[in-house]
Design an enzyme around this catalytic site. Structure first.
Site: not given
Ligand code: DQA
Length: 138
Positions: A9-10, A17, A22, A71, A74, A95, A97, A104
């Site tokens: 998501p997002n 964003r 990011y 990835n 959230a 995995e 990120h 964070r």
């Molecule tokens: C994320 C880190 C997560 O905590 C966050 O909710 C994201 C992006 C990252 O790629 O840094 O949406 O997965």
């Protein structure tokens, strides 16, 4: 080598964003760079904001692809279902990120994905995906 990149998501909003966290590149643009950089890998890309769709894609490719780069965004910090899907399949999952989640908020320090993952790459910006692909290509 068939590799599937799955974004949660997002991450469809990458580029606009929170660019200070990011970056300012869209994933579509970065994906083209990856395809050019790794012509030996057959790369596919899927993004969804919906937990069940992410689980469906993991199940769909998780017995035939050579690797999944996930990835879960959230959902990483909340989803027992995605964590279980990663454990249920035979395809290895790396995995990733973009940000260093350990630097964070505390709720981002927990991952339901990591216990089933082959490895975790985080904190290198979009380059985290690049490094994940390299980990499969050896
Ligand atoms: C994320 C880190 C997560 O905590 C966050 O909710 C994201 C992006 C990252 O790629 O840094 O949406 O997965």
């Amino acid at each position: 080598m068939k590799l599937m990149i799955i974004n949660g998501p997002n991450l469809n909003l990458l580029g606009k964003r929170e660019p200070e966290v990011y970056g300012s590149t869209t994933f579509e643009t970065y994906f083209e760079t990856l395809q050019q950089k790794f012509p030996q890998a057959e790369l596919e890309y899927f993004q969804s904001n919906i937990e069940g769709e992410l689980i469906g894609k993991i199940q769909e490719v998780g017995f035939s692809f050579d690797g999944i780069i996930l990835n879960a965004a959230a959902y990483t910090h909340t989803s027992v279902g995605i964590g279980d899907a990663v454990k249920a399949i035979t395809t290895p999952v790396v995995e990733v990120h973009i940000s260093n989640t350990h630097k964070r908020e505390e709720y981002r320090h927990v991952s339901y994905i990591s216990p089933g993952a082959k490895g975790v790459i985080l904190g290198f910006g979009l380059q985290s995906y690049d490094l994940a692909i390299q980990s499969f290509l050896g």
